[in-house]
Every structure is written in C-alpha cells, then in structure tokens.
Design a protein around this motif. Structure first.
Motif, mmCIF file in Angstrom:
data_model
loop_
_atom_site.group_PDB
_atom_site.id
_atom_site.type_symbol
_atom_site.label_atom_id
_atom_site.label_comp_id
_atom_site.label_asym_id
_atom_site.label_seq_id
_atom_site.Cartn_x
_atom_site.Cartn_y
_atom_site.Cartn_z
ATOM 1 N N SER A 15 -30.061 10.283 7.923
ATOM 2 C CA SER A 15 -30.028 9.718 9.261
ATOM 3 C C SER A 15 -28.642 9.880 9.869
ATOM 4 N N TRP A 16 -28.626 9.897 11.177
ATOM 5 C CA TRP A 16 -27.384 9.902 11.958
ATOM 6 C C TRP A 16 -27.524 8.844 13.034
ATOM 7 N N ALA A 17 -26.487 8.063 13.242
ATOM 8 C CA ALA A 17 -26.571 6.991 14.233
ATOM 9 C C ALA A 17 -25.226 6.789 14.903
ATOM 10 N N GLN A 18 -25.285 6.343 16.131
ATOM 11 C CA GLN A 18 -24.068 6.006 16.877
ATOM 12 C C GLN A 18 -24.334 4.745 17.680
ATOM 13 N N VAL A 19 -23.493 3.741 17.483
ATOM 14 C CA VAL A 19 -23.665 2.465 18.168
ATOM 15 C C VAL A 19 -22.341 2.045 18.787
ATOM 16 N N GLY A 20 -22.431 1.248 19.833
ATOM 17 C CA GLY A 20 -21.239 0.752 20.506
ATOM 18 C C GLY A 20 -21.096 -0.744 20.361
ATOM 19 N N ASN A 21 -19.875 -1.212 20.512
ATOM 20 C CA ASN A 21 -19.577 -2.641 20.475
ATOM 21 C C ASN A 21 -18.769 -2.966 21.719
ATOM 22 N N ASP A 22 -19.352 -3.730 22.626
ATOM 23 C CA ASP A 22 -18.734 -3.963 23.919
ATOM 24 C C ASP A 22 -17.494 -4.843 23.796
ATOM 25 N N LEU A 23 -16.699 -4.854 24.863
ATOM 26 C CA LEU A 23 -15.501 -5.676 24.910
ATOM 27 C C LEU A 23 -15.869 -7.145 25.047
ATOM 28 N N PRO A 24 -15.032 -8.051 24.506
ATOM 29 C CA PRO A 24 -15.301 -9.487 24.680
ATOM 30 C C PRO A 24 -15.311 -9.861 26.161
ATOM 31 N N ILE A 25 -16.123 -10.844 26.505
ATOM 32 C CA ILE A 25 -16.246 -11.274 27.894
ATOM 33 C C ILE A 25 -14.904 -11.787 28.417
ATOM 34 N N GLY A 26 -14.516 -11.292 29.573
ATOM 35 C CA GLY A 26 -13.323 -11.795 30.244
ATOM 36 C C GLY A 26 -12.016 -11.168 29.840
ATOM 37 N N ILE A 27 -12.016 -10.318 28.825
ATOM 38 C CA ILE A 27 -10.742 -9.804 28.329
ATOM 39 C C ILE A 27 -10.070 -8.877 29.331
ATOM 40 N N THR A 28 -10.851 -8.219 30.162
ATOM 41 C CA THR A 28 -10.270 -7.310 31.153
ATOM 42 C C THR A 28 -9.930 -8.018 32.460
ATOM 43 N N SER A 29 -10.173 -9.319 32.511
ATOM 44 C CA SER A 29 -9.817 -10.113 33.692
ATOM 45 C C SER A 29 -9.027 -11.333 33.241
ATOM 46 N N PRO A 30 -7.748 -11.148 32.888
ATOM 47 C CA PRO A 30 -6.950 -12.251 32.332
ATOM 48 C C PRO A 30 -6.860 -13.424 33.299
ATOM 49 N N ALA A 31 -6.965 -14.628 32.733
ATOM 50 C CA ALA A 31 -6.863 -15.841 33.537
ATOM 51 C C ALA A 31 -6.299 -16.959 32.682
ATOM 52 N N GLN A 32 -5.547 -17.865 33.320
ATOM 53 C CA GLN A 32 -5.037 -19.020 32.607
ATOM 54 C C GLN A 32 -6.187 -19.955 32.239
ATOM 55 N N THR A 33 -6.013 -20.683 31.131
ATOM 56 C CA THR A 33 -7.024 -21.636 30.688
ATOM 57 C C THR A 33 -6.413 -23.029 30.596
ATOM 58 N N ILE A 34 -7.267 -24.027 30.751
ATOM 59 C CA ILE A 34 -6.837 -25.419 30.676
ATOM 60 C C ILE A 34 -7.508 -26.053 29.468
ATOM 61 N N THR A 35 -6.715 -26.631 28.573
ATOM 62 C CA THR A 35 -7.236 -27.262 27.364
ATOM 63 C C THR A 35 -7.296 -28.768 27.554
ATOM 64 N N ALA A 36 -7.728 -29.451 26.498
ATOM 65 C CA ALA A 36 -7.814 -30.910 26.539
ATOM 66 C C ALA A 36 -6.450 -31.513 26.867
ATOM 67 N N GLY A 37 -6.441 -32.518 27.750
ATOM 68 C CA GLY A 37 -5.187 -33.131 28.153
ATOM 69 C C GLY A 37 -4.574 -32.482 29.376
ATOM 70 N N GLY A 38 -5.234 -31.459 29.911
ATOM 71 C CA GLY A 38 -4.739 -30.806 31.112
ATOM 72 C C GLY A 38 -3.627 -29.801 30.883
ATOM 73 N N VAL A 39 -3.436 -29.375 29.639
ATOM 74 C CA VAL A 39 -2.389 -28.395 29.339
ATOM 75 C C VAL A 39 -2.860 -27.017 29.780
#
Length: 377
Positions: A15-39
């Motif tokens: 057999s021969w096979a080729q599969v892809g694995n997509d990029l994680p969601i949001g990695i190409t659109s960087p954005a700041q995140t807010i954690t617990a405590g408003g940090v």
C-alpha cells in the motif's frame, strides 16, 4: 499431505498512502488571551513564512500466511514513513518574539512488525494457543529548516541536567546532558580533590529514549470451562535518565549513597572515589553529571494474567433466563522479570517531547487486580 492441507491461507499486500495534518486552530491569527484573574497573556510567537500542513507519506509491504488448518499463522510487515512540514515551535534570540513557529524538514521512520501465532495442542477438552510478536522502528532526522539545523524542546530558561535536542542526522528522542570530562583514551578526568570533572552545557549526547525492539509473548490455556491467559512483554534497548535518583543521592538519602558511605567509596568505570559526599554532590542534584544517571531501558515484565471460568449451559438452563455466566480474575502489571533502571522505564511524565525517557519524581506505576462478572441474557 497435499499443499492445500498445509497452506490454509496466503496473502501478499502492498500500500501507499499520503495524509495531512492541519494546523492548530488560531495559530495563524495570533491574539492575546485572558486567563483567570484577568491576567493578559501577550503574544509570544510569530512565523516568518506561510505555514503549511504536515504531510506524511508511507509505503507498506507485508505478507500473511496460515498453515495446517490455521494452526500456525505468520504475519510480517515492512513500512517506511516520511513526514515533512512538521510544525515545530523553536526558541528565538534577539528576534521579534520569544518563539517562532516553523515547518521543519523531513523525519523518516522505518520499521518491521512480525507476529507468529500457533496452537500446539488442541483436543476435545484442552487447547493451548500461543503468540509471539515483535516490532522494530528506526527514525532519522533527514533534514530540518534552512535557518535551524538544530533546536531544543522547551524554553531557554529551563535549568536541569538534560536537554532534548533535535539535530540533522540525529534521531527524535535523543537525550543530551552533562557528561564526564575524559582524556584521549576515554578515561574520566578528576580534579585535585579526586572528584570527577563535569562537562557543562547539556551538549553531550547520552542516549536515546526509543527502544530497539518491542517483544510480546502471550499464552491462552483452555480446559473445559476454565481459561488461563498471561502476557509477558519486553522492551529491548533504549536509554532513560533518573533525576529522581540524582536528587536523592545529592541529599544523601538514597539506598545507593548510604551503601557507598558504609563501603567508604564509590566505584565507577574502574575508578574508586573515596570522598562519597563530594562525589554525589558533584554528579547528583538538579544540574550534576547526568551521564552517571543514565540507565538501560530494557525491561521484561508479566504484563497481564487472567483466570476465568464459564459456567456450562447445562447448569444455566435451569435458571430459564441466564444464557451465559463468566467469572474472571484480572491482574495487570504484576511484576518485573528484569529491570535495570530504578523506575519503570515505560512510565512517562508527559506526552510532550521534553520529558521522554526522563524521570523527575514521577509517580510509580501501579499493580491492578480486579474481578469481572459477565451475564448474558
């Protein structure tokens, strides 16, 4: 006996096979995140080129045969997988941000899998079925990135006596650490106090966490309603590091350090070190000579043992509504038949790449014993 009685089944596959694995969601659109405590967590990464999905291309060739009315089975597989455009986060220096995401080169995995099953004894009341399986995998970092011919997993602020480096021509799972300084003949150098001299920087290749081979041997014995099954498996080769042992030795609370104090010396590679506390103070601890705490990961264990009984239909028919009743005692991870490391070499602190083959006060593995009852109505 004609050939049809000897060969029950035969097959060759490819057999021969080729599969892809997509990029994680949001990695190409960087954005700041807010954690617990408003940090607010700032954006700590960037990418300098268009990121691509990971692509794996594999070939597989195998064959499967059954002989003597399927009393003997044979299954063999060879495979090779090339993975390119692997998404990797690397540390940066004096650049836009702390980390950079890149698509890195090509990783090649080549291996074989072999299974042989047989039924040596079988009659009206008794059957013995046995199986042996083996697998081997070899990986190689064929190429990386045009800007990075090597990189380390984890952050630059990481301060321990080991690093997981990936280098062109090397292997995934290579463990680097602090080694002994040696002369041209490979003999350990010592200072004026008689203690070994350390090569710092975690630049010494100490081993690789991946096993050379995995083996398993299972047996099933059936006598009338009773069934006994056990599985012995083995991990052959590979290397592991115990920083737990390093810390305990440095504090003088390990069994090994106590025995060395009673003996009056530590012997390593034919050299006797008389000052036991200073020796362990040099090799042990958080950032000592981690080469001393490398162990062969080979281990053999009784992985599973089960004993069951199936009640005969002649008894269950009297109940009018129970068609099947099975009682089974199940025990897993019972004991080691052989082990070199001071911890379970198969145990992992994390599925991440920074802790493969390294023990840092990890929880011990457990022995499990249970009892199953199965009703069929």
């Amino acid at each position: 006996m004609c050939i049809r009685d000897r060969i029950s089944f035969g097959k060759v596959r490819a057999s021969w096979a080729q599969v892809g694995n997509d990029l994680p969601i949001g990695i190409t659109s960087p954005a700041q995140t807010i954690t617990a405590g408003g940090v607010v967590n700032p954006i700590d990464y960037y990418f300098a080129e268009d990121l691509k999905p990971e692509i794996s291309t594999s070939i597989e060739i195998g064959t499967e045969w059954r002989f003597f009315n399927s009393r003997l089975d044979f299954d063999f597989t060879f495979y090779r997988t090339d993975t390119k455009n692997q998404l990797i986060r690397v540390n940066t220096t004096a650049e836009k941000r702390r980390f950079r995401w890149i698509n890195a080169g090509k990783i090649r995995n080549t291996g074989i899998e072999l299974t042989v099953e047989g039924t040596p004894l079988m009659n009206e009341n008794f059957r013995w079925k046995t199986a042996v399986n083996m697998s081997m995998n070899r990986n190689k970092v064929v190429s990386l990135h045009k800007d990075y011919k090597s990189f380390r997993y984890g952050s630059e602020g990481f301060s321990m006596a080991y690093d997981m480096w990936v280098k062109e021509g090397g292997k995934l799972g290579d463990i680097y650490g602090n080694g002994f300084e040696r002369d041209e003949n490979g003999k350990i150098k010592v200072n004026e106090a008689g203690n070994p001299i350390k090569v710092t920087g975690n630049n010494t290749l100490l081993g690789n966490a991946n096993p050379d081979a995995l083996l398993g041997w299972s047996n099933t014995f059936t006598y009338k309603g009773f069934t006994l099954y056990f599985l012995i498996d083995a991990r052959i080769g590979g290397d592991v590091m115990s920083l737990t042992q390093a810390h305990l030795d440095a504090m003088g609370v390990s069994k090994e350090s106590g025995e060395a104090r009673d003996r009056g010396y530590v012997e390593y590679e034919g050299i006797q070190f008389k000052d036991v506390p200073n020796f362990y103070g040099t090799v042990g601890g958080r950032n000592g000579i981690s080469e001393y705490y490398m162990y062969d990961a080979t281990n053999v264990r009784l992985r599973e043992l089960t004993l069951g009984y199936s009640f005969p239909a002649s008894i269950l028919s009297k109940t009018k509504f129970i068609k099947g009743l099975d009682l089974t005692l199940v025990a897993r991870n019972l004991f080691f038949l052989y082990k070199d490391a001071p911890f379970d070499p198969d145990a992992t602190l994390s599925v991440g790449n920074t802790l493969q083959g390294v023990d840092v006060f990890g929880m011990p593995t457990t022995r499990n014993i249970g009892f199953n009852v199965k009703f069929t109505f």
